[in-house]
Design a protein around this motif. Structure first.
Motif, PDB file in Angstrom:
ATOM      1  N   UNK A 139      39.282  30.931  38.271  1.00  0.00           N
ATOM      2  CA  UNK A 139      38.220  31.851  38.690  1.00  0.00           C
ATOM      3  C   UNK A 139      37.693  32.645  37.499  1.00  0.00           C
ATOM      4  N   UNK A 140      38.608  33.025  36.605  1.00  0.00           N
ATOM      5  CA  UNK A 140      38.157  33.797  35.445  1.00  0.00           C
ATOM      6  C   UNK A 140      37.273  32.961  34.528  1.00  0.00           C
ATOM      7  N   UNK A 141      37.530  31.650  34.515  1.00  0.00           N
ATOM      8  CA  UNK A 141      36.707  30.777  33.660  1.00  0.00           C
ATOM      9  C   UNK A 141      35.291  30.626  34.226  1.00  0.00           C
ATOM     10  N   UNK A 142      35.131  30.827  35.548  1.00  0.00           N
ATOM     11  CA  UNK A 142      33.779  30.664  36.119  1.00  0.00           C
ATOM     12  C   UNK A 142      33.132  31.995  36.522  1.00  0.00           C
ATOM     13  N   UNK A 143      33.947  33.001  36.786  1.00  0.00           N
ATOM     14  CA  UNK A 143      33.404  34.299  37.227  1.00  0.00           C
ATOM     15  C   UNK A 143      34.112  35.447  36.505  1.00  0.00           C
ATOM     16  N   UNK A 144      33.998  35.507  35.173  1.00  0.00           N
ATOM     17  CA  UNK A 144      34.775  36.515  34.435  1.00  0.00           C
ATOM     18  C   UNK A 144      34.391  37.953  34.771  1.00  0.00           C
ATOM     19  N   UNK A 145      33.187  38.153  35.298  1.00  0.00           N
ATOM     20  CA  UNK A 145      32.757  39.528  35.560  1.00  0.00           C
ATOM     21  C   UNK A 145      33.017  39.988  36.991  1.00  0.00           C
ATOM     22  N   UNK A 146      33.510  39.086  37.816  1.00  0.00           N
ATOM     23  CA  UNK A 146      33.855  39.511  39.177  1.00  0.00           C
ATOM     24  C   UNK A 146      35.069  40.425  39.125  1.00  0.00           C
ATOM     25  N   UNK A 147      35.136  41.340  40.090  1.00  0.00           N
ATOM     26  CA  UNK A 147      36.347  42.164  40.199  1.00  0.00           C
ATOM     27  C   UNK A 147      37.253  41.534  41.244  1.00  0.00           C
ATOM     28  N   UNK A 148      38.539  41.810  41.120  1.00  0.00           N
ATOM     29  CA  UNK A 148      39.499  41.315  42.112  1.00  0.00           C
ATOM     30  C   UNK A 148      39.980  42.506  42.941  1.00  0.00           C
ATOM     31  N   UNK A 149      40.019  42.332  44.252  1.00  0.00           N
ATOM     32  CA  UNK A 149      40.470  43.402  45.157  1.00  0.00           C
ATOM     33  C   UNK A 149      41.758  42.971  45.850  1.00  0.00           C
ATOM     34  N   UNK A 150      42.735  43.857  45.817  1.00  0.00           N
ATOM     35  CA  UNK A 150      44.017  43.576  46.486  1.00  0.00           C
ATOM     36  C   UNK A 150      44.293  44.689  47.497  1.00  0.00           C
ATOM     37  N   UNK A 151      45.086  44.374  48.509  1.00  0.00           N
ATOM     38  CA  UNK A 151      45.346  45.366  49.553  1.00  0.00           C
ATOM     39  C   UNK A 151      46.204  46.512  49.018  1.00  0.00           C
ATOM     40  N   UNK A 152      46.013  47.693  49.611  1.00  0.00           N
ATOM     41  CA  UNK A 152      46.845  48.843  49.257  1.00  0.00           C
ATOM     42  C   UNK A 152      47.817  49.087  50.392  1.00  0.00           C
ATOM     43  N   UNK A 153      49.068  48.776  50.264  1.00  0.00           N
ATOM     44  CA  UNK A 153      49.738  48.203  49.103  1.00  0.00           C
ATOM     45  C   UNK A 153      49.706  46.677  49.153  1.00  0.00           C
ATOM     46  N   UNK A 154      50.172  46.067  48.057  1.00  0.00           N
ATOM     47  CA  UNK A 154      50.327  44.610  48.057  1.00  0.00           C
ATOM     48  C   UNK A 154      51.599  44.233  47.306  1.00  0.00           C
ATOM     49  N   UNK A 155      51.876  42.945  47.255  1.00  0.00           N
ATOM     50  CA  UNK A 155      52.983  42.429  46.428  1.00  0.00           C
ATOM     51  C   UNK A 155      52.663  42.789  44.982  1.00  0.00           C
ATOM     52  N   UNK A 156      53.592  43.436  44.286  1.00  0.00           N
ATOM     53  CA  UNK A 156      53.255  43.982  42.962  1.00  0.00           C
ATOM     54  C   UNK A 156      52.756  42.933  41.974  1.00  0.00           C
ATOM     55  N   UNK A 157      53.187  41.693  42.130  1.00  0.00           N
ATOM     56  CA  UNK A 157      52.786  40.662  41.171  1.00  0.00           C
ATOM     57  C   UNK A 157      51.319  40.240  41.318  1.00  0.00           C
TER      58      UNK A 157
END
Ligand code: LMR
Length: 398
Positions: free
Chosen positions: A116-134
């Motif tokens: 995903x970073x190779x095709x959309x480097x400027x997108x942000x990633x959203x994770x749930x609060x809280x989530x698995x720390x990794x």
């Protein structure tokens, strides 16, 4: 050495670090409720019968250890796709699934994140609060900016769906959103069918990119039922990323066996996406190990062993549920400050207990009961021998 003079000592991992301190604790009576590993009624991590049968076969039929292809074992990939979607599904039939074998669910997330970073480097990633720390470490490590979306409501002990949905209406289009397909880790709070439907409609309308992590398939309601969210997104005809893990469902933790599947729009696109995933794999570890893939393939491709595996998974799921209700009974009979019935409503291996980091530290120091700082307790590690100890420790630190 001068080179390392400024290298700081890294903090312990929030989960694996607890396992290390548990192992180093010299006390005889100690309980590890930190990591997401299922133990049976005797406190042992099971070797499933179906897995043993596969191993016996592989022992007799072992061959030379040549490299697997970058994408992994073809027959295993086929089984993963059929397990996710069934053989009759249009996505399977028309070759629209780009799947690569991965080093557990973590490896699937990493390969997907790098792609995903190779095709959309400027997108942000959203994770749930809280989530698995990794989750945060993997996507930040791939170069993304990672933010949280509201998810768990400590008051209701459920999902704050209104706040979650509102955030999804506001984030930029083409954002990547990490979702837990079932058995949300760490909270055990999952979405309803209707909520998944609403979310999938919104994602489709706003071109959001869902990345579904499914590490606990079979631990909530069942193999097929737990893939519901994936089917709901798949029906929307949009790109979907799915991280599968067999660590828990096959009790194959150390074999590091998982898969990344990407839904594409046609076979030609699938081939292009797969070619890129292979490049990601090549740059991280070249090609995956074969043993776990052979076991999973052997079990899933054999009707009798597959039925045996499903029955064993059902037993694991049922045992966790019975430990949940026993834990609630014990906790509620020993105190009246908190009603712990909510533990019965949580799905999967964990309970998000509401214990603070201080209370968790006290349980460790005074009672040798180890769990994660966030108060997440692994219910799948409770048994008739340790449950009373664990319940007493919780009650004594309240
Ligand atoms: C967990 O959440 O405990 C498991 O997924 C194991 C891990 O790697 O953290």
């Amino acid at each position: 050495m001068k080179l390392f003079n400024d290298v700081p000592l890294a903090p312990d991992d929030a989960i694996l670090g607890v396992v290390e301190s548990y192992k180093n604790d010299p006390r005889d009576e100690k309980v590890n409720l930190s990591i997401g590993i299922y133990s049976d009624a005797e406190g042992k991590v099971p070797v499933l019968k179906a897995v043993k049968a596969a191993e016996a076969y592989l022992f007799e039929h072992s061959g030379p250890r040549v490299y697997l292809p970058m994408q992994g074992l073809g027959s295993y990939i086929d089984c993963v796709q059929k397990l996710l979607f069934t053989e009759d599904h249009e996505l399977y039939q028309t070759g629209r699934l780009a799947t690569v074998q991965s080093l557990g669910g973590t490896g699937a997330l990493k390969v997907g994140a790098d792609f995903l970073h190779s095709i959309k480097p400027n997108s942000k990633v959203y994770v749930s609060k809280p989530t698995w720390n990794n989750h945060i470490a993997i996507f930040a490590g791939a170069g993304f900016e990672v933010e949280e979306y509201p998810y768990f409501d400590p008051k209701t002990k459920g999902v704050d769906f209104a706040a979650f949905f509102k955030k999804m209406e506001e984030i930029p289009e083409e954002s990547i959103v990490v979702l837990h397909a079932c058995c949300h880790n760490p909270t055990g709070a999952d979405l309803s069918t209707e909520q998944w439907q609403q979310l999938a409609d919104l994602f489709k309308a706003r071109n959001l990119i869902p990345f579904l992590d499914m590490a606990y398939q079979g631990f909530s309601k069942g193999i097929r039922e737990d893939a519901e969210a994936i089917h709901i997104f798949a029906a929307k005809e949009m790109p979907v990323f799915i991280a599968t893990s067999f660590s828990k469902s096959f009790s194959l933790y150390s074999e590091r066996i998982g898969a990344l599947t990407v839904i594409t729009s046609d076979k030609e696109e699938q081939e292009r996406v797969t070619s890129q995933l292979k490049i990601m794999v090549r740059a991280i570890y070249s090609s995956p190990p074969s043993y776990g893939a052979q076991i999973v393939h052997y079990v899933l491709a054999n009707d009798q062993l597959r039925a045996e595996w499903e029955a064993e998974l059902t037993q694991m799921r049922d045992r966790i549920k019975s430990m949940r209700s026993k834990f609630v009974e014990l906790l509620n009979s020993k105190q009246d400050k908190i009603d712990f019935s909510f533990i019965n409503d949580q799905a999967g291996m964990f309970s998000y207990s509401g214990l603070s980091a201080d209370q968790v530290a006290k349980m460790k120091k005074d009672y040798a009961i180890y769990t994660v700082d966030t108060g997440r307790i692994c219910i799948a590690a409770l048994n008739d021998q340790n449950i009373e100890l664990a319940a007493n420790a919780v009650v004594n630190v309240l």
